[in-house]
Design a protein around this motif. Structure first.
Motif, PDB file in Angstrom:
ATOM      1  N   ALA A 196      60.629  31.782 -47.731  1.00  0.00           N
ATOM      2  CA  ALA A 196      62.103  32.149 -46.583  1.00  0.00           C
ATOM      3  C   ALA A 196      62.550  30.727 -46.336  1.00  0.00           C
ATOM      4  O   ALA A 196      62.039  29.858 -46.099  1.00  0.00           O
ATOM      5  N   SER A 197      64.000  30.869 -46.254  1.00  0.00           N
ATOM      6  CA  SER A 197      64.712  29.522 -45.849  1.00  0.00           C
ATOM      7  C   SER A 197      65.732  29.795 -44.894  1.00  0.00           C
ATOM      8  O   SER A 197      66.385  30.744 -45.193  1.00  0.00           O
ATOM      9  N   LEU A 198      65.854  29.051 -43.882  1.00  0.00           N
ATOM     10  CA  LEU A 198      67.010  29.194 -43.057  1.00  0.00           C
ATOM     11  C   LEU A 198      68.262  28.388 -43.625  1.00  0.00           C
ATOM     12  O   LEU A 198      67.972  27.224 -43.713  1.00  0.00           O
ATOM     13  N   LEU A 199      69.347  28.938 -43.859  1.00  0.00           N
ATOM     14  CA  LEU A 199      70.367  28.069 -44.463  1.00  0.00           C
ATOM     15  C   LEU A 199      71.122  27.452 -43.596  1.00  0.00           C
ATOM     16  O   LEU A 199      71.480  28.212 -42.484  1.00  0.00           O
ATOM     17  N   ASN A 200      71.830  26.531 -43.925  1.00  0.00           N
ATOM     18  CA  ASN A 200      72.520  25.901 -43.081  1.00  0.00           C
ATOM     19  C   ASN A 200      73.778  25.278 -43.943  1.00  0.00           C
ATOM     20  O   ASN A 200      73.740  24.132 -44.490  1.00  0.00           O
ATOM     21  N   GLY A 201      74.811  26.220 -44.400  1.00  0.00           N
ATOM     22  CA  GLY A 201      75.608  25.925 -45.321  1.00  0.00           C
ATOM     23  C   GLY A 201      74.865  25.476 -46.663  1.00  0.00           C
ATOM     24  O   GLY A 201      73.967  26.516 -46.927  1.00  0.00           O
ATOM     25  N   SER A 202      75.028  24.561 -47.347  1.00  0.00           N
ATOM     26  CA  SER A 202      74.026  24.387 -48.774  1.00  0.00           C
ATOM     27  C   SER A 202      72.702  23.794 -48.159  1.00  0.00           C
ATOM     28  O   SER A 202      71.826  23.595 -49.316  1.00  0.00           O
TER      29      SER A 202
END
Ligand code: GLC
Length: 598
Positions: A412-418
């Motif tokens: 699971a990861s939180l995206l911030n743009g790329s």
């Protein structure tokens, strides 16, 4: 009630004798409400359309453009403003402009500021993949150079140019696909056209066949042969057009443009995909290829007063809802009479577009949510075994709840743009709890990416979120001893709203939902309903607490508090709602809401 009468009218229609058919030719639209003119909705599976459909596989988001003589008026005639969809300004339901007077508008139509490249760049910046523009609307005016009829932008206006040539070129240059809207059944100015004059200029009776052979068919040939590759031909309001006319038009489109798709409003289920009702964004997954068509404000064509623009957040919400339900979203702009695009429309589209450029994978070539409906905090789209959780309401508690996901999570990861930041997850049976920072990384919508160990396996049962308000729509309820129906209505003329509601209650009635409670405790319950006078509602947990309250009601749907109710433990429950007292026949329930009381 009004609906039921219209429905009965439509049913009688099919009993008309051949004799009266002639008289009906030019009027097969007159006695019908606009939404009944849209024709039947038929599911069209992707597999049934191997050659066509790529546009929908990858596109998912497009620009609709309503531009015509009516844009010059902008809903104002002789100083009077008419409220509603501007492209109908000529119609008796709006300003009732006589044909000759309406045709004179061409003499002053001079869109000197029309800029095809600017329009294409707005669509591109907005993240849209194709443009569909009105070549001819119900008013009969051709916004391209038609040889079949001189009531067109080149022959009848001082501007004397063909904007469609320019826009087709500008779309190609910008890498956008291109298509035409063409109102094939209605033509309010051409003799024999649907809703048009029943006699020609010499006083001879004109039939629909006359209109079809002299104008409609030749024009469809023109727009599918003179503007390069076309990806969509968007027919509209088929009404009760006889099937053989539609078959002919679809044949011509597919012959001249083998890859072009015909809209679901061709009629008789002959389109290549399904078109939903105006401004309709579905709340449950729909199979097959379909599109939702929507407006950036409340009108398709330019309306001078209409500054009620959708915010970038609202646009993303409706776009992601369409992708999450398995479809595509075509959002409209209405250029002014001078050809320019209202600045606020361009700005809100571009701002939403900036977000899409940061998260293209969430929209393009993305499939429907395995939850089959939205979730309390937002929505989900899918690419293979990767899920994009689109969070509109960020849980300040630092825990995001994802119910009923059976498949193992790899990451699971939180995206911030790329960029991406790994997130911790924990599981309580099939409930996944994702630990998130207190602050959302994005102003509009934040994305959490879940990579799964296999195909997502999800139980779509609704769950009550322990952090934020959960809304259960009547649409998803099982209704007993009461009525459940979809209804549509127009706020302003042509501005469509719709709801599935439960109504006409008695002592044995119930609307019930099966839900999963992820955290026990007290929850504040509210109901959204409309009705007459004070109503007493009861909300019961089967085998648990029952609460009731009396609240007022109004013609419009409003949310009213009922009270707190307790779920003693984590688990699956059945919730029942009933209207116990008051005007129960018209008491119309739209939704029940649960929010943590503490
Ligand atoms: C309806 C309206 C028409 C509009 C179309 C857009 O059919 O009659 O004016 O162009 O919807 O979806």
């Amino acid at each position: 009630m009004f609906h039921r009468i219209l429905l009965q009218l439509a049913t009688v229609g099919c009993l008309l004798t051949p004799l009266t058919l002639a008289a009906q030719d030019a009027s097969n639209v007159r006695s019908r409400s606009m939404d009944q003119l849209w024709g039947d909705r038929v599911v069209k599976l992707r597999a049934e359309n191997a050659d066509r459909g790529q546009l929908f596989d990858e596109g998912n988001y497009a620009m609709f453009i309503h531009w015509g003589l009516y844009s010059q008026l902008g809903n104002k005639v002789d100083g009077k403003t008419y409220y509603g969809i501007g492209e109908w300004i000529m119609h008796k339901n709006m300003a009732r402009i006589p044909i000759d007077r309406y045709k004179e508008l061409a003499g002053t139509f001079n869109p000197v500021d029309f800029d095809a490249d600017e329009i294409a760049s707005i669509a591109k910046d907005a993240g849209m993949k194709y443009i569909v523009i009105t070549a001819k609307h119900h008013d009969g005016f051709a916004m391209y150079h038609s040889k079949a009829c001189d009531f067109n932008i080149v022959d009848a206006t001082p501007w004397n140019k063909d904007p469609m040539k320019e826009l087709a070129r500008a779309c190609r240059d910008a890498g956008l696909c291109f298509g035409f809207y063409y109102s094939h059944n209605q033509d309010w100015t051409f003799p024999g056209g649907g809703g048009g004059p029943g006699k020609d200029e010499n006083g001879n009776r004109a039939t629909f066949d006359d209109y079809f052979e002299k104008k409609c068919l030749p024009q469809v040939r023109e727009i599918t042969t003179e503007y390069g590759p076309i990806e969509i031909v968007w027919f509209d309001t088929p009404g009760r057009i006889p099937k053989h006319y539609v078959e002919k038009l679809v044949e011509v489109v597919h012959e001249n443009q083998p890859h072009a798709m015909v809209s679901g409003r061709a009629g008789h289920g002959l389109g290549d995909y399904q078109t939903l009702g105006d401004m309709e964004v579905p709340r449950h997954n729909i199979e097959g290829m379909w599109e939702s068509v929507d407006t950036t404000n409340d009108s398709w064509a330019y309306a001078w007063y209409d500054e009620y623009w959708k915010s970038p957040r609202e646009i993303l919400k409706r776009l992601l809802a369409c992708v999450g339900r398995g479809g595509t979203y075509m959002l409209n702009i209405g250029p002014k009479g001078d050809g320019t695009v209202p600045q606020r429309a361009a700005r809100t589209l571009r701002t939403a577009g900036e977000w899409i450029r940061r998260y293209p994978q969430v929209v393009y070539a993305a499939d429907a949510s395995p939850w089959q409906h939205a979730l309390p905090w937002g929505d989900v789209t899918r690419r293979g075994n990767t899920l994009s959780l689109c969070v509109f309401d960020w849980p300040t508690s630092g825990e995001l709840y994802l119910p009923n996901l059976k498949t193992e999570i790899v990451s699971a990861s939180l995206l911030n743009g790329s960029e991406s930041t790994p997130l911790e997850t924990s599981r309580e049976n099939d409930t996944v709890v994702i630990s998130v920072p207190a602050r959302a990384p994005e102003k509009l919508v934040s994305v959490i990416e879940l990579k799964l160990a296999g195909e997502p396996e999800v139980d779509p049962t609704w769950a009550i979120d322990p952090n934020i308000e959960t809304t259960l729509l009547a649409e998803f309820a099982e209704v007993k001893n009461a009525k459940k129906e979809e209804k549509r209505w127009m706020e302003k003329y042509g501005e469509w709203k719709g709801v599935v509601h439960a109504f006409d209650w008695n002592d044995d009635s119930s609307a019930s939902w099966t839900v999963d409670v992820l955290q026990p405790g007290d929850y504040n319950v509210e109901l959204t309903y409309s009705g007459e006078g004070r109503l007493v509602w009861e909300v019961a947990i089967e085998g648990g607490e029952t609460i009731r309250n009396q609240q007022n009601s109004s013609h419009n749907y409003q949310q009213f508090p009922i009270g707190w109710i307790n779920f003693p433990a984590v688990g699956r429950y059945t919730i029942k709602v009933n209207c116990l007292d008051g005007e129960r026949e018209t008491a119309s329930l739209k939704a029940v809401h649960f929010a943590p009381a503490f």
